[in-house]
Design a protein around this motif. Structure first.
Motif, PDB file in Angstrom:
ATOM      1  N   GLU A  37       7.035   5.870   6.110  1.00 42.24           N
ATOM      2  CA  GLU A  37       5.717   6.061   5.501  1.00 42.24           C
ATOM      3  C   GLU A  37       5.535   5.150   4.291  1.00 42.24           C
ATOM      4  N   PHE A  38       6.546   5.111   3.424  1.00 43.92           N
ATOM      5  CA  PHE A  38       6.443   4.247   2.247  1.00 43.92           C
ATOM      6  C   PHE A  38       6.532   2.775   2.647  1.00 43.92           C
ATOM      7  N   VAL A  39       7.401   2.454   3.598  1.00 48.10           N
ATOM      8  CA  VAL A  39       7.524   1.063   4.049  1.00 48.10           C
ATOM      9  C   VAL A  39       6.203   0.586   4.647  1.00 48.10           C
ATOM     10  N   ARG A  96       1.218  -2.676   4.371  1.00 49.35           N
ATOM     11  CA  ARG A  96      -0.243  -2.774   4.387  1.00 49.35           C
ATOM     12  C   ARG A  96      -0.790  -3.379   3.102  1.00 49.35           C
ATOM     13  N   ARG A  97      -0.118  -3.148   2.007  1.00 46.61           N
ATOM     14  CA  ARG A  97      -0.634  -3.599   0.706  1.00 46.61           C
ATOM     15  C   ARG A  97      -0.055  -4.945   0.259  1.00 46.61           C
ATOM     16  N   GLY A  98       0.706  -5.588   1.133  1.00 50.06           N
ATOM     17  CA  GLY A  98       1.168  -6.945   0.836  1.00 50.06           C
ATOM     18  C   GLY A  98       2.312  -7.041  -0.145  1.00 50.06           C
ATOM     19  N   VAL A  99       3.135  -6.003  -0.214  1.00 49.17           N
ATOM     20  CA  VAL A  99       4.266  -6.027  -1.148  1.00 49.17           C
ATOM     21  C   VAL A  99       5.259  -7.133  -0.780  1.00 49.17           C
ATOM     22  N   ALA A 100       5.360  -7.456   0.511  1.00 49.95           N
ATOM     23  CA  ALA A 100       6.313  -8.483   0.944  1.00 49.95           C
ATOM     24  C   ALA A 100       6.027  -9.828   0.281  1.00 49.95           C
ATOM     25  N   VAL A 101       4.757 -10.157   0.132  1.00 46.78           N
ATOM     26  CA  VAL A 101       4.387 -11.431  -0.499  1.00 46.78           C
ATOM     27  C   VAL A 101       4.867 -11.470  -1.946  1.00 46.78           C
ATOM     28  N   VAL A 102       4.669 -10.363  -2.652  1.00 46.26           N
ATOM     29  CA  VAL A 102       5.081 -10.298  -4.059  1.00 46.26           C
ATOM     30  C   VAL A 102       6.603 -10.303  -4.169  1.00 46.26           C
ATOM     31  N   ALA A 103       7.284  -9.627  -3.249  1.00 48.39           N
ATOM     32  CA  ALA A 103       8.751  -9.626  -3.257  1.00 48.39           C
ATOM     33  C   ALA A 103       9.283 -11.046  -3.081  1.00 48.39           C
ATOM     34  N   ALA A 143      13.598  -7.312   2.880  1.00 51.30           N
ATOM     35  CA  ALA A 143      14.302  -6.869   4.090  1.00 51.30           C
ATOM     36  C   ALA A 143      13.891  -5.458   4.487  1.00 51.30           C
ATOM     37  N   ALA A 144      13.650  -4.608   3.491  1.00 53.33           N
ATOM     38  CA  ALA A 144      13.239  -3.231   3.785  1.00 53.33           C
ATOM     39  C   ALA A 144      11.886  -3.201   4.485  1.00 53.33           C
ATOM     40  N   ILE A 145      11.033  -4.160   4.143  1.00 47.71           N
ATOM     41  CA  ILE A 145       9.702  -4.215   4.749  1.00 47.71           C
ATOM     42  C   ILE A 145       9.747  -4.907   6.102  1.00 47.71           C
ATOM     43  N   SER A 146      10.487  -6.022   6.185  1.00 40.45           N
ATOM     44  CA  SER A 146      10.499  -6.787   7.432  1.00 40.45           C
ATOM     45  C   SER A 146      11.697  -7.727   7.493  1.00 40.45           C
ATOM     46  N   ILE A 147      12.571  -7.496   8.465  1.00 37.05           N
ATOM     47  CA  ILE A 147      13.687  -8.415   8.712  1.00 37.05           C
ATOM     48  C   ILE A 147      13.145  -9.793   9.091  1.00 37.05           C
ATOM     49  N   GLU A 148      12.074  -9.801   9.859  1.00 39.02           N
ATOM     50  CA  GLU A 148      11.479 -11.069  10.291  1.00 39.02           C
ATOM     51  C   GLU A 148      11.045 -11.913   9.095  1.00 39.02           C
ATOM     52  N   LEU A 149      10.392 -11.286   8.121  1.00 39.98           N
ATOM     53  CA  LEU A 149       9.931 -12.026   6.944  1.00 39.98           C
ATOM     54  C   LEU A 149      11.104 -12.528   6.107  1.00 39.98           C
ATOM     55  N   LEU A 150      12.182 -11.759   6.053  1.00 34.30           N
ATOM     56  CA  LEU A 150      13.373 -12.221   5.332  1.00 34.30           C
ATOM     57  C   LEU A 150      13.946 -13.462   6.011  1.00 34.30           C
ATOM     58  N   VAL A 182       2.412   3.126  -4.683  1.00 34.53           N
ATOM     59  CA  VAL A 182       2.694   1.744  -4.282  1.00 34.53           C
ATOM     60  C   VAL A 182       1.709   0.780  -4.930  1.00 34.53           C
ATOM     61  N   THR A 183       0.442   1.164  -4.986  1.00 34.14           N
ATOM     62  CA  THR A 183      -0.571   0.294  -5.590  1.00 34.14           C
ATOM     63  C   THR A 183      -0.285   0.059  -7.069  1.00 34.14           C
ATOM     64  N   GLU A 184       0.100   1.113  -7.774  1.00 36.96           N
ATOM     65  CA  GLU A 184       0.406   0.953  -9.196  1.00 36.96           C
ATOM     66  C   GLU A 184       1.627   0.058  -9.393  1.00 36.96           C
ATOM     67  N   ALA A 185       2.667   0.286  -8.594  1.00 38.07           N
ATOM     68  CA  ALA A 185       3.873  -0.541  -8.710  1.00 38.07           C
ATOM     69  C   ALA A 185       3.560  -2.002  -8.396  1.00 38.07           C
ATOM     70  N   LEU A 186       2.750  -2.226  -7.380  1.00 35.11           N
ATOM     71  CA  LEU A 186       2.385  -3.590  -7.000  1.00 35.11           C
ATOM     72  C   LEU A 186       1.611  -4.285  -8.119  1.00 35.11           C
ATOM     73  N   GLY A 187       0.665  -3.573  -8.701  1.00 35.71           N
ATOM     74  CA  GLY A 187      -0.102  -4.146  -9.800  1.00 35.71           C
ATOM     75  C   GLY A 187       0.781  -4.489 -10.991  1.00 35.71           C
ATOM     76  N   MET A 188       1.755  -3.633 -11.259  1.00 34.05           N
ATOM     77  CA  MET A 188       2.663  -3.893 -12.377  1.00 34.05           C
ATOM     78  C   MET A 188       3.551  -5.102 -12.101  1.00 34.05           C
ATOM     79  N   ILE A 189       4.005  -5.240 -10.862  1.00 33.01           N
ATOM     80  CA  ILE A 189       4.841  -6.405 -10.532  1.00 33.01           C
ATOM     81  C   ILE A 189       4.045  -7.693 -10.702  1.00 33.01           C
TER      82      ILE A 189
END
Length: 281
Positions: free
Chosen positions: A125-127, A132-139, A161-168, A91-98
Motif C-alpha cells: 500500500e505504501f509502495v 503514484r506520487r513519483g517518489v522514485a524520481v526524487v530517490a 529498489a523498494a519501489i521498483s527493481i526495474e528502475l534501479l 507520503v506527500t509531506e515526506a516527498l515535499g520535504m525531500i
C-alpha cells in the motif's frame, strides 16, 4: 529536579530572542545568526521526518488490524478510504520535504530513510502510494546528488529498489559512463534486495534486463574488484531464474550477401523442404 529541555526548543527560543538584536549586529554576526537559523530548521525537519516514520508505522498497523476485524462492509470501506488518505498525506509531506531538503545531506538521509521504513513496514500500500506520487524520481535525484556520500546515496537507492527493481537497474545502467560510485552502490543494493526478497525479486530483475545490465557494467567496469564481486554474486543469483528478459534482443547485423549465402546453405541442406534441418540431413 526540572527536566532539561531538548536542544531544538532551546535553540529556537534563543534565536527568537536574538532576532530582536539582529539590527545591532555586524555583517558577521548576522551571518552567524542566519546559520544558526538554518541549523534550527534542519533539526526541525529531521524531527518531523522521524515523526512521519512513526505515523506511517501506526497507519500500517491500523491497516493490518482492519484486515482481521469484523466490520460491516460500509464501515470497512470507510475505514479503508481513511487509511488511504492518511498514507497519501504522509507520503506527500515526506516527498515535499525531500524536494526542499535534497541538498542537505543529513535531512535528505533522514527523509529517504523514513520512506524506506514506510515501504518495509507498510507493504504494497505504501509502495504503491510512493510509486503514484513519483517518489522514485526524487530517490534517483538524491542518490545522484549525494553519490560521494555513500550512506545517503545507498539509502536513496534502497528506496528506489523498494519501489521498483526495474528502475534501479535502469539507474545503474545510466551511471555506467559517469559515476562508478552509483554503479557500485546500486549493485550492492540490488544484491541485497534480491537476497532479502527471494525468487520473486530475482525473476523481476531477470525480466527487466538484469542480465543485460550486468553485461554492460562488466564491459565498462569489470576491472574494478568490488564491482566484479557484486557482478559475480548477482550472476549467481540470476542463474536461478528461468524468466526471460522483456528487453528486445539485438538483431545480428550481417551484410546482405552473407544472409543470401546462409539461406542458400540452409536450403541446400533442407532436402525435404520441411523448414528445419534434422540429424540425418
Amino acid at each position: 529536579g526540572e527536566q532539561r529541555k531538548p536542544p531544538l526548543p532551546i535553540l529556537q527560543t534563543t534565536l527568537q530572542w536574538a532576532a530582536g538584536f539582529a539590527r545591532n549586529l555586524g555583517a558577521e554576526g548576522r551571518e552567524e545568526l542566519e546559520r544558526f537559523g538554518a541549523d534550527a530548521q534542519a533539526m526541525e525537519a529531521v524531527e518531523r521526518a522521524q515523526r512521519l516514520r512513526l505515523e506511517a508505522a501506526a497507519c500500517a498497523e491500523e491497516a493490518r488490524l482492519a484486515e482481521v476485524q469484523q466490520r460491516p462492509a460500509s464501515k470497512a470501506a470507510e475505514r479503508a478510504e481513511a487509511l488511504a488518505a492518511e498514507r497519501g498525506r504522509i507520503v506527500t509531506e515526506a516527498l515535499g520535504m525531500i524536494e526542499r531538503w535534497k541538498k542537505h545531506s543529513k535531512v535528505a538521509h533522514e527523509l529517504v530513510g523514513a520512506l524506506v521504513s514506510m515501504a518495509e513496514t507498510g507493504g504494497d500500500e505504501f509502495v504503491g502510494e510512493m510509486d503514484r506520487r513519483g517518489v522514485a524520481v526524487v530517490a534517483s535525484m538524491v542518490a545522484d546528488v549525494w553519490a560521494r556520500r555513500p550512506q545517503v546515496a545507498r539509502t536513496a537507492l534502497q528506496l528506489l529498489a523498494a519501489i521498483s527493481i526495474e528502475l534501479l537497474i535502469q539507474h545503474i545502467e545510466g551511471a555506467v559512463d559517469s559515476d562508478i560510485n552509483i554503479v557500485h552502490l546500486g549493485l550492492e543494493v540490488l544484491n541485497r534486495a534480491i537476497r532479502m526478497r527471494g525468487m520473486a525479486a530475482i525473476d523481476e530483475a531477470a525480466t527487466h534486463g538484469g542480465r543485460e545490465m550486468l553485461d554492460t557494467v562488466e564491459g565498462a567496469m569489470g576491472g574494478n574488484p568490488m564491482v566484479s564481486l557484486h557482478l559475480l554474486n548477482l550472476r549467481r543469483r540470476l542463474k536461478k531464474s528461468i524468466a526471460k528478459s522483456l528487453r528486445p534482443k539485438k538483431a545480428a547485423r550481417l551484410p546482405a550477401e552473407d544472409v543470401v549465402r546462409l539461406k542458400g546453405c540452409f536450403d541446400a541442406m533442407d532436402e525435404d523442404e520441411s523448414g528445419y534441418i534434422d540429424v540425418t540431413e
